[in-house]
Design a protein around this motif. Structure first.
Motif, PDB file in Angstrom:
ATOM      1  N   MET A   1       0.821  -1.195   0.000  1.00 19.88           N
ATOM      2  CA  MET A   1       0.000   0.000   0.000  1.00 19.88           C
ATOM      3  C   MET A   1       0.867   1.262   0.000  1.00 19.88           C
ATOM      4  N   ARG A   2       1.911   1.251   0.807  1.00 19.90           N
ATOM      5  CA  ARG A   2       2.799   2.406   0.901  1.00 19.90           C
ATOM      6  C   ARG A   2       3.528   2.652  -0.421  1.00 19.90           C
ATOM      7  N   ALA A   3       3.926   1.578  -1.088  1.00 25.18           N
ATOM      8  CA  ALA A   3       4.606   1.704  -2.381  1.00 25.18           C
ATOM      9  C   ALA A   3       3.665   2.292  -3.425  1.00 25.18           C
ATOM     10  N   GLU A   4       2.393   1.895  -3.374  1.00 23.18           N
ATOM     11  CA  GLU A   4       1.398   2.446  -4.299  1.00 23.18           C
ATOM     12  C   GLU A   4       1.189   3.935  -4.047  1.00 23.18           C
ATOM     13  N   ALA A   5       1.126   4.309  -2.797  1.00 18.19           N
ATOM     14  CA  ALA A   5       0.951   5.721  -2.448  1.00 18.19           C
ATOM     15  C   ALA A   5       2.149   6.532  -2.916  1.00 18.19           C
ATOM     16  N   SER A   6       3.331   6.002  -2.710  1.00 19.84           N
ATOM     17  CA  SER A   6       4.545   6.690  -3.134  1.00 19.84           C
ATOM     18  C   SER A   6       4.574   6.855  -4.652  1.00 19.84           C
ATOM     19  N   ALA A   7       4.205   5.807  -5.382  1.00 19.52           N
ATOM     20  CA  ALA A   7       4.185   5.873  -6.845  1.00 19.52           C
ATOM     21  C   ALA A   7       3.153   6.896  -7.325  1.00 19.52           C
ATOM     22  N   LEU A   9       2.008   9.529  -5.667  1.00 14.27           N
ATOM     23  CA  LEU A   9       2.469  10.877  -5.331  1.00 14.27           C
ATOM     24  C   LEU A   9       3.596  11.331  -6.267  1.00 14.27           C
ATOM     25  N   GLU A  10       4.464  10.422  -6.665  1.00 13.11           N
ATOM     26  CA  GLU A  10       5.532  10.754  -7.614  1.00 13.11           C
ATOM     27  C   GLU A  10       4.934  11.173  -8.956  1.00 13.11           C
ATOM     28  N   LYS A  11       3.922  10.436  -9.415  1.00 12.26           N
ATOM     29  CA  LYS A  11       3.260  10.778 -10.675  1.00 12.26           C
ATOM     30  C   LYS A  11       2.577  12.135 -10.572  1.00 12.26           C
ATOM     31  N   ALA A  12       1.896  12.364  -9.471  1.00 17.14           N
ATOM     32  CA  ALA A  12       1.209  13.643  -9.275  1.00 17.14           C
ATOM     33  C   ALA A  12       2.217  14.786  -9.228  1.00 17.14           C
ATOM     34  N   ARG A  13       3.306  14.577  -8.526  1.00 18.67           N
ATOM     35  CA  ARG A  13       4.351  15.605  -8.424  1.00 18.67           C
ATOM     36  C   ARG A  13       4.913  15.935  -9.800  1.00 18.67           C
ATOM     37  N   SER A  14       5.222  14.920 -10.574  1.00 18.62           N
ATOM     38  CA  SER A  14       5.767  15.129 -11.916  1.00 18.62           C
ATOM     39  C   SER A  14       4.771  15.863 -12.811  1.00 18.62           C
ATOM     40  N   ALA A  15       3.508  15.441 -12.768  1.00 18.88           N
ATOM     41  CA  ALA A  15       2.479  16.073 -13.600  1.00 18.88           C
ATOM     42  C   ALA A  15       2.293  17.540 -13.224  1.00 18.88           C
ATOM     43  N   LEU A  16       2.285  17.835 -11.944  1.00 23.11           N
ATOM     44  CA  LEU A  16       2.119  19.216 -11.497  1.00 23.11           C
ATOM     45  C   LEU A  16       3.320  20.071 -11.885  1.00 23.11           C
ATOM     46  N   GLY A  45       7.280  12.700   3.842  1.00 23.90           N
ATOM     47  CA  GLY A  45       6.936  11.930   5.032  1.00 23.90           C
ATOM     48  C   GLY A  45       7.141  10.439   4.824  1.00 23.90           C
ATOM     49  N   LEU A  46       6.735   9.960   3.669  1.00 22.65           N
ATOM     50  CA  LEU A  46       6.937   8.539   3.354  1.00 22.65           C
ATOM     51  C   LEU A  46       8.425   8.205   3.279  1.00 22.65           C
ATOM     52  N   LYS A  47       9.196   9.066   2.634  1.00 28.79           N
ATOM     53  CA  LYS A  47      10.639   8.828   2.512  1.00 28.79           C
ATOM     54  C   LYS A  47      11.306   8.847   3.880  1.00 28.79           C
ATOM     55  N   ALA A  48      10.881   9.759   4.752  1.00 25.95           N
ATOM     56  CA  ALA A  48      11.458   9.843   6.099  1.00 25.95           C
ATOM     57  C   ALA A  48      11.169   8.566   6.885  1.00 25.95           C
ATOM     58  N   GLU A  49       9.948   8.054   6.766  1.00 27.97           N
ATOM     59  CA  GLU A  49       9.591   6.822   7.466  1.00 27.97           C
ATOM     60  C   GLU A  49      10.401   5.632   6.965  1.00 27.97           C
ATOM     61  N   GLU A  50      10.780   5.673   5.683  1.00 29.21           N
ATOM     62  CA  GLU A  50      11.587   4.596   5.100  1.00 29.21           C
ATOM     63  C   GLU A  50      13.065   4.750   5.449  1.00 29.21           C
ATOM     64  N   GLY A  51      13.425   5.867   6.089  1.00 29.35           N
ATOM     65  CA  GLY A  51      14.804   6.087   6.495  1.00 29.35           C
ATOM     66  C   GLY A  51      15.634   6.856   5.479  1.00 29.35           C
ATOM     67  N   HIS A  52      15.004   7.379   4.439  1.00 30.73           N
ATOM     68  CA  HIS A  52      15.701   8.146   3.406  1.00 30.73           C
ATOM     69  C   HIS A  52      15.661   9.630   3.784  1.00 30.73           C
TER      70      HIS A  52
END
Length: 77
Positions: A1-7, A9-16, A45-52
């Protein structure tokens, strides 16, 4: 689920980012900047939780850069 959310958000960020570059004076610029800022914040926030931490910091900085003009243009948004 988290990977789907990240993907998503990445698409939305790129499109915007593309929309803001291609249509800089559009009537929805402030709304698009706000959405970009929020997407960057959530992605950070997702990246921080993953330790990045480095990627998270960069995304948080992008969030502030996008949200600042959006808030100035439309404080209620």
């Amino acid at each position: 689920m988290r990977a789907e959310a990240s993907a998503f958000l990445e698409k939305a960020r790129s499109a915007l980012q593309v929309l803001l570059q291609k249509q800089p004076g559009h009537g929805d610029t402030a709304r698009r900047e706000a959405l970009l800022g929020r997407a960057c914040r959530w992605l950070g926030g997702l990246k921080a939780e993953e330790g990045h931490r480095g990627e998270a910091l960069e995304l948080f900085e992008q969030s502030v850069a996008a949200l600042t003009p959006a808030i100035q243009a439309d404080p209620g948004n």
